[in-house]
Design an enzyme around this catalytic site. Structure first.
Site, PDB file in Angstrom:
ATOM      1  N   PHE A  26      73.435 -48.812  -2.913  1.00  0.00           N
ATOM      2  CA  PHE A  26      73.101 -48.951  -2.036  1.00  0.00           C
ATOM      3  C   PHE A  26      72.954 -47.372  -0.794  1.00  0.00           C
ATOM      4  CE2 PHE A  26      74.935 -49.232   2.894  1.00  0.00           C
ATOM      5  CZ  PHE A  26      75.362 -50.355   2.592  1.00  0.00           C
ATOM      6  N   HIS A  92      83.149 -48.314   8.281  1.00  0.00           N
ATOM      7  CA  HIS A  92      84.654 -47.644   7.431  1.00  0.00           C
ATOM      8  C   HIS A  92      84.099 -46.960   6.542  1.00  0.00           C
ATOM      9  CE1 HIS A  92      82.955 -50.576   5.690  1.00  0.00           C
ATOM     10  NE2 HIS A  92      83.625 -51.152   4.199  1.00  0.00           N
ATOM     11  N   ARG A 131      69.998 -33.397   1.256  1.00  0.00           N
ATOM     12  CA  ARG A 131      70.802 -32.960   0.035  1.00  0.00           C
ATOM     13  C   ARG A 131      69.972 -33.512  -1.138  1.00  0.00           C
ATOM     14  NH1 ARG A 131      73.471 -32.461   4.598  1.00  0.00           N
ATOM     15  NH2 ARG A 131      75.185 -31.069   4.416  1.00  0.00           N
TER      16      ARG A 131
HETATM   17  C1  DLZ Z   1      79.329 -51.822   3.007  1.00  0.00           C
HETATM   18  C2  DLZ Z   1      78.545 -50.703   2.293  1.00  0.00           C
HETATM   19  C3  DLZ Z   1      78.382 -49.677   3.812  1.00  0.00           C
HETATM   20  C4  DLZ Z   1      78.802 -50.272   5.209  1.00  0.00           C
HETATM   21  N1  DLZ Z   1      78.323 -48.642   3.586  1.00  0.00           N
HETATM   22  C5  DLZ Z   1      77.519 -48.255   2.388  1.00  0.00           C
HETATM   23  C6  DLZ Z   1      77.493 -46.917   2.296  1.00  0.00           C
HETATM   24  O1  DLZ Z   1      77.024 -46.045   3.511  1.00  0.00           O
HETATM   25  N2  DLZ Z   1      76.973 -46.508   1.197  1.00  0.00           N
HETATM   26  C7  DLZ Z   1      77.896 -46.903  -0.642  1.00  0.00           C
HETATM   27  O2  DLZ Z   1      77.145 -46.497  -1.271  1.00  0.00           O
HETATM   28  N3  DLZ Z   1      78.153 -48.299   0.283  1.00  0.00           N
HETATM   29  C8  DLZ Z   1      78.085 -48.655   1.026  1.00  0.00           C
HETATM   30  N4  DLZ Z   1      78.358 -49.823   1.047  1.00  0.00           N
HETATM   31  C9  DLZ Z   1      79.229 -50.670   0.613  1.00  0.00           C
HETATM   32  C10 DLZ Z   1      80.813 -50.699  -0.133  1.00  0.00           C
HETATM   33  O3  DLZ Z   1      80.581 -49.519  -1.210  1.00  0.00           O
HETATM   34  C11 DLZ Z   1      81.006 -51.818  -1.015  1.00  0.00           C
HETATM   35  O4  DLZ Z   1      79.252 -51.649  -2.232  1.00  0.00           O
HETATM   36  C12 DLZ Z   1      81.202 -53.189  -0.694  1.00  0.00           C
HETATM   37  O5  DLZ Z   1      82.356 -52.937   0.467  1.00  0.00           O
HETATM   38  C13 DLZ Z   1      81.497 -54.309  -1.847  1.00  0.00           C
HETATM   39  O6  DLZ Z   1      82.706 -53.966  -2.321  1.00  0.00           O
END
Ligand code: DLZ
Length: 167
Positions: A26, A92, A131
């Site tokens: 992500f 969240h 960063r």
């Molecule tokens: C769902 C989600 C969101 C909205 N934002 C991020 C983020 O900014 N950075 C990140 O590493 N992961 C995000 N995720 C994904 C969650 O970490 C996770 O992979 C999902 O909720 C599935 O469990």
């Protein structure tokens, strides 16, 4: 005058030690750069590429479980977790950030394998990219150096115990 801790951070000699990187996909436009910083620090520390494994997870929320499972294999002297949480884009944010940080520290304490926290928690994309730039302030590099230091410290503690030194 305050000495810039980041700029002065030297890379210790970590030859003979092995490391796993667990990297969130992500926001990979940021985490790819953190990974480059971490791999660069390990190379500067003399760690052979054979001694480095890179594992990918969907998001930062998955880092603690993956890091714990990797640590439990006891194949690595330390684990480096890399992720990027951006407040503006993540409704969240607080919940994930707190779950990830406490999940990582518990995984480390319970497996007794150093697991470093290279997870950015920023207000914006711009802050995250700042960063994750090239050079000493890259937080992936900092997380790798922390993992190296802890792996060396634990190796010394184990050796001193074997030598009968209580320290
Ligand atoms: C769902 C989600 C969101 C909205 N934002 C991020 C983020 O900014 N950075 C990140 O590493 N992961 C995000 N995720 C994904 C969650 O970490 C996770 O992979 C999902 O909720 C599935 O469990």
């Amino acid at each position: 005058m305050r000495k810039d801790r980041e700029a002065s951070q030297e890379v210790p000699d970590a030859r003979g030690l092995s490391f796993a990187l667990v990297v969130s996909r992500f926001n990979d436009f940021v985490t790819d750069r953190l990974q480059d910083g971490a791999l660069g620090a390990l190379a500067s520390a003399g760690v052979s590429t054979d001694e480095v494994s890179v594992l990918s997870v969907p998001g930062s929320f998955e880092l603690p479980l993956a890091a714990r499972c990797v640590a439990e294999t006891k194949r690595f002297d330390a684990v480096i977790c890399l992720g990027c949480l951006i407040r503006g884009a993540t409704s969240h944010f607080e919940y994930i950030a707190s779950a990830v940080s406490s999940g990582i520290i518990h995984a480390s304490a319970e497996t007794k394998v150093p697991i470093s926290f290279g997870v950015l928690t920023t207000n914006s994309v711009e802050e995250a990219l700042e960063r994750a730039g090239q050079g000493p302030s890259n937080k992936g590099r900092e997380a790798a150096i922390a993992a190296i230091e802890m792996a060396i410290l634990l190796r010394e503690l184990v050796r001193s115990r074997k030598d009968g030194n209580p320290a």
